[in-house]
Design a protein around this motif. Structure first.
Motif, PDB file in Angstrom:
ATOM      1  N   PRO A   5     108.422  15.142 -77.209  1.00 17.61           N
ATOM      2  CA  PRO A   5     108.337  16.307 -78.099  1.00 17.61           C
ATOM      3  C   PRO A   5     108.361  17.615 -77.329  1.00 17.61           C
ATOM      4  N   GLU A   6     108.699  18.678 -78.012  1.00 15.52           N
ATOM      5  CA  GLU A   6     108.556  20.019 -77.447  1.00 15.52           C
ATOM      6  C   GLU A   6     107.067  20.335 -77.354  1.00 15.52           C
TER       7      GLU A   6
ATOM      8  N   ILE B 289     105.700   9.708 -75.244  1.00 15.16           N
ATOM      9  CA  ILE B 289     107.156   9.701 -75.087  1.00 15.16           C
ATOM     10  C   ILE B 289     107.728   8.317 -75.357  1.00 15.16           C
ATOM     11  N   ASP B 290     107.068   7.296 -74.830  1.00 19.80           N
ATOM     12  CA  ASP B 290     107.565   5.933 -75.002  1.00 19.80           C
ATOM     13  C   ASP B 290     107.584   5.525 -76.471  1.00 19.80           C
TER      14      ASP B 290
ATOM     15  N   PRO C  57     100.077   9.012 -67.462  1.00 18.87           N
ATOM     16  CA  PRO C  57     100.358   7.933 -68.409  1.00 18.87           C
ATOM     17  C   PRO C  57     100.041   8.289 -69.858  1.00 18.87           C
ATOM     18  N   GLY C  58      99.123   9.237 -70.093  1.00 24.61           N
ATOM     19  CA  GLY C  58      98.770   9.579 -71.467  1.00 24.61           C
ATOM     20  C   GLY C  58      99.947  10.143 -72.246  1.00 24.61           C
ATOM     21  N   PHE C  59     100.566  11.185 -71.698  1.00 28.21           N
ATOM     22  CA  PHE C  59     101.708  11.796 -72.384  1.00 28.21           C
ATOM     23  C   PHE C  59     102.930  10.888 -72.328  1.00 28.21           C
ATOM     24  N   GLN C  60     103.060  10.109 -71.254  1.00 28.31           N
ATOM     25  CA  GLN C  60     104.185   9.177 -71.175  1.00 28.31           C
ATOM     26  C   GLN C  60     104.113   8.157 -72.298  1.00 28.31           C
TER      27      GLN C  60
END
Length: 204
Positions: A87-88, A81-82, A75-78
């Motif tokens: 990102p690359e 993204i949200d 959920p952290g990186f999501q």
């Protein structure tokens, strides 16, 4: 050790207070994250320290691939993204880590930041095709150890991306005007749950 960073470049008129508030509210969530050696929550602001852009660019040193994977697929990186799009993610194979002259006197296993970190320098250098990789890697280890001796350095690390053949030297400082060449970032928060487990010195 594995180094990782993603850069989210924002509009020139973007209110960077939004990022500051985001880190103030959520930065502590990784203070006890399994597998994470250190995460520096970094920003650049257009016109500050010669930055041409507004940017949010956190930098990670991972102890374990499981920790890195659980973050990227969790959920952290999501949440990133949200809010900003996907990102690359840049990543480098770790060569060396060194505690700095300004490391804290608090217990190394503390999840709290080692010291109030103020800035970071990232130096990326293309590796010439004729370079002898073993010699270059050994030189980067030496550079890391010497950098860590500089007054104000909290920790330093070196790594290589074997896909693009790029060398990386990264350091976190306890002051706003660090010495050294490279991209200068402000540090908004430092999470160091497993910094004590990052192996010091050469990592091969």
């Amino acid at each position: 050790m594995h180094a990782m960073q993603y850069e989210i470049t924002l509009p020139a008129d973007y209110d960077m207070g939004i990022i500051r508030n985001r880190v103030a509210a959520k930065g502590h969530l990784l203070d006890n994250y399994p597998g994470l050696g250190a995460k520096a929550y970094l920003i650049r602001e257009r016109g500050v320290a010669e930055s041409p852009v507004n940017q949010y660019a956190p930098f990670y040193l991972w102890n374990t691939p499981e920790g890195m994977n659980s973050f990227l697929w969790g959920p952290g990186f999501q949440g990133i993204i949200d809010d900003f799009g996907r990102p690359e993610v840049q990543h480098w194979t770790g060569l060396a880590f060194a505690e700095g002259a300004a490391r804290s006197t608090m217990p190394a296993k503390s999840a709290a930041p080692a010291m109030p970190a103020a800035s970071a320098i990232r130096r990326r250098t293309p590796i010439p095709a004729r370079a002898r990789l073993g010699d270059l890697a050994t030189e980067l280890v030496h550079d890391t150890e010497q950098l860590a001796l500089e007054d104000g350095v909290i920790y330093a690390a070196a790594a290589i991306d074997p896909r693009t053949w790029e060398a990386l030297l990264f350091s976190v400082w306890d002051r706003e005007s660090p010495k050294g060449q490279g991209d200068v970032f402000q540090v908004l928060h430092l999470s160091t749950p497993e910094r004590a487990l990052l192996p010091e010195g050469q990592q091969w």
